[in-house]
Design a protein around this motif. Structure first.
Motif, PDB file in Angstrom:
ATOM      1  N   UNK A  92       0.815  -1.207   0.000  1.00  0.00           N
ATOM      2  CA  UNK A  92       0.000   0.000   0.000  1.00  0.00           C
ATOM      3  C   UNK A  92       0.853   1.263   0.000  1.00  0.00           C
ATOM      4  N   UNK A  93       1.972   1.241   0.721  1.00  0.00           N
ATOM      5  CA  UNK A  93       2.870   2.399   0.715  1.00  0.00           C
ATOM      6  C   UNK A  93       3.433   2.661  -0.680  1.00  0.00           C
ATOM      7  N   UNK A  94       3.529   1.605  -1.487  1.00  0.00           N
ATOM      8  CA  UNK A  94       4.046   1.758  -2.842  1.00  0.00           C
ATOM      9  C   UNK A  94       3.176   2.626  -3.731  1.00  0.00           C
ATOM     10  N   UNK A  95       1.936   2.911  -3.289  1.00  0.00           N
ATOM     11  CA  UNK A  95       1.057   3.785  -4.074  1.00  0.00           C
ATOM     12  C   UNK A  95       1.643   5.173  -4.237  1.00  0.00           C
ATOM     13  N   UNK A  96       2.496   5.588  -3.298  1.00  0.00           N
ATOM     14  CA  UNK A  96       3.080   6.931  -3.381  1.00  0.00           C
ATOM     15  C   UNK A  96       4.038   7.060  -4.566  1.00  0.00           C
ATOM     16  N   UNK A  97       4.463   5.935  -5.152  1.00  0.00           N
ATOM     17  CA  UNK A  97       5.391   5.961  -6.281  1.00  0.00           C
ATOM     18  C   UNK A  97       4.664   5.931  -7.627  1.00  0.00           C
ATOM     19  N   UNK A  98       3.339   5.878  -7.597  1.00  0.00           N
ATOM     20  CA  UNK A  98       2.547   5.795  -8.824  1.00  0.00           C
ATOM     21  C   UNK A  98       1.968   7.160  -9.193  1.00  0.00           C
ATOM     22  N   UNK A  99       2.010   7.481 -10.485  1.00  0.00           N
ATOM     23  CA  UNK A  99       1.355   8.683 -10.993  1.00  0.00           C
ATOM     24  C   UNK A  99       0.482   8.278 -12.174  1.00  0.00           C
ATOM     25  N   UNK A 100      -0.820   8.395 -12.001  1.00  0.00           N
ATOM     26  CA  UNK A 100      -1.748   8.045 -13.064  1.00  0.00           C
ATOM     27  C   UNK A 100      -1.958   9.235 -13.993  1.00  0.00           C
ATOM     28  N   UNK A 101      -2.224   8.954 -15.269  1.00  0.00           N
ATOM     29  CA  UNK A 101      -2.533  10.033 -16.203  1.00  0.00           C
ATOM     30  C   UNK A 101      -3.954  10.527 -15.959  1.00  0.00           C
ATOM     31  N   UNK A 102      -4.282  11.680 -16.524  1.00  0.00           N
ATOM     32  CA  UNK A 102      -5.630  12.215 -16.345  1.00  0.00           C
ATOM     33  C   UNK A 102      -6.668  11.272 -16.950  1.00  0.00           C
ATOM     34  N   UNK A 103      -6.327  10.622 -18.035  1.00  0.00           N
ATOM     35  CA  UNK A 103      -7.257   9.669 -18.649  1.00  0.00           C
ATOM     36  C   UNK A 103      -7.456   8.457 -17.758  1.00  0.00           C
ATOM     37  N   UNK A 104      -6.388   7.997 -17.129  1.00  0.00           N
ATOM     38  CA  UNK A 104      -6.481   6.855 -16.218  1.00  0.00           C
ATOM     39  C   UNK A 104      -7.267   7.215 -14.964  1.00  0.00           C
ATOM     40  N   UNK A 105      -7.047   8.421 -14.469  1.00  0.00           N
ATOM     41  CA  UNK A 105      -7.840   8.902 -13.327  1.00  0.00           C
ATOM     42  C   UNK A 105      -9.324   8.879 -13.679  1.00  0.00           C
ATOM     43  N   UNK A 106      -9.641   9.338 -14.895  1.00  0.00           N
ATOM     44  CA  UNK A 106     -11.035   9.407 -15.327  1.00  0.00           C
ATOM     45  C   UNK A 106     -11.667   8.022 -15.414  1.00  0.00           C
TER      46      UNK A 106
END
Length: 282
Positions: A245-259
Motif C-alpha cells: 500500500x505504501x508503494x502507491x506513493x510511487x505511482x502517478x496516473x494520467x488524467x485519462x487513467x484517473x477518469x
C-alpha cells in the motif's frame, strides 16, 4: 514491476491551521484489542507515521503501546482518535479518557465520529473541542461523516473551522459534492474505506491499470485518491500488504487513467448513512 517503496516519501497535506498530516495513513478499525499493538508496531516499522483510531474501536491502548515501544520520536507520529457518539454531551471527559488510553500528552487530530443529528449535541461537543484545541491538548480538530447540512449547522455555531472531514470515499462511492463543499470551506477530505472494503478492487478498470503498471489493484486505487489530494487510511493486518500500500506513493496516473476510475462511481455506500445513523458506540 511493482512500484518501489521510497523511504520517508509519504506526502503530507497541510491543514487549515498549518499542521501537516501524512496523506497516507494506517487505520485500525476492527483490529482486535489483543492484536493492535503488534499490528501497529508492524505498520510503524514498515514506514507509516499516521495512525487512525477511535474510542469506539476499543483499541486506543494498543495503539499507544505500539507508539511507546517503537522508539520513534512522538513528534514524528501523527495520531488521530474520535469522540464516541454516546459521549457528545461529555466530550471533555471522553477526550481525557482517550488520551489516557493512548498514553499521550496530546493528540494530533480529534474528530467527532458521527454527527448523530437526532441527538442535537454535535455543536455542543464542538465547543468543548475548541477549548481543548485552544489549550493545545489537540493539534487539530475535525469531524467525520458530516454531510453538507451538518457542516452548515456546525459552522454557524463555531469559531474554529474543522481541519478535516473524514468520510466514506472509494471509486464506487465518491461523494463528490460533499468533497467539493468541504474543500471550498478549507476542510481537508479524508477517505475511510478507501478501497470500498476491498469491493472496488475487482473492477475491470482497476484490474487493467494494475496490469499495465505491474501494481496491485489497491495501489492503483490509493494512487487515485492521493492524486486528488485526499488523505487515505487503508487497513491491513498483513505485513506484505502494508508495504504494498505504501508503494502507491510511487505511482502517478494520467488524467485519462484517473477518469477511468472516477467513472466507476455508482453511489453504492458501504457504511451507514450519516443523515440517520444514531448508534451509540458504547
Amino acid at each position: 514491476m511493482m512500484p518501489e517503496i521510497r523511504e520517508n516519501n509519504i506526502p503530507a497535506v497541510t491543514l487549515n491551521n498549518g499542521v501537516q498530516i501524512p496523506q497516507l495513513g494506517f487505520g485500525v478499525f476492527q483490529v482486535p484489542q489483543e492484536e493492535t499493538q503488534r499490528i501497529v508496531e508492524d505498520a510503524l516499522e514498515t514506514g507509516y507515521r499516521h495512525i487512525d483510531t477511535a474510542a469506539a474501536y476499543r483499541n486506543e491502548a494498543g495503539v499507544g503501546a505500539a507508539i511507546a515501544a517503537s522508539g520513534i520520536p512522538r513528534e514524528d507520529i501523527f495520531v488521530t482518535t474520535k469522540l464516541r457518539n454516546g459521549e457528545q454531551g461529555t466530550a471533555h471527559a471522553a477526550f481525557q479518557n482517550s488520551r489516557t488510553a493512548l498514553g499521550l500528552d496530546y493528540v494530533d487530530l480529534y474528530l467527532i465520529h458521527w454527527p448523530v443529528p437526532s441527538q442535537g449535541l454535535f455543536t455542543e461537543a464542538w465547543k468543548t473541542m475548541e477549548k481543548l484545541y485552544a489549550s493545545r491538548e489537540i493539534r487539530a480538530i475535525g469531524v467525520s461523516n458530516f454531510l453538507p447540512d451538518h457542516l452548515d449547522t456546525l459552522l454557524k455555531a463555531s469559531d474554529v473551522v474543522p481541519a478535516v472531514n473524514q468520510i466514506e470515499i472509494h471509486p464506487t462511492f465518491q461523494q463528490q459534492d460533499l468533497a467539493v463543499k468541504s474543500r471550498s470551506l478549507g476542510i481537508a477530505v479524508e477517505a475511510y474505506s478507501p478501497l470500498g472494503q476491498g469491493g472496488d478492487l475487482g473492477a475491470a478498470a482497476v484490474q487493467s491499470l494494475a496490469s499495465r503498471y505491474g501494481a496491485t489493484p489497491a495501489q492503483i486505487v490509493l494512487a487515485w485518491h492521493l492524486a486528488q489530494g485526499t488523505i487515505v487510511i487503508p487497513k491491513s493486518s498483513n505485513l506484505a500488504r502494508m508495504r504494498e500500500n505504501l508503494g502507491a506513493t510511487a505511482l502517478t496516473l494520467t488524467s485519462a487513467e484517473m477518469a477511468e476510475i472516477t467513472a466507476l462511481d455508482s453511489g453504492a455506500r458501504v457504511g451507514a448513512d450519516p443523515a440517520v445513523a444514531a448508534h451509540s458506540q458504547l
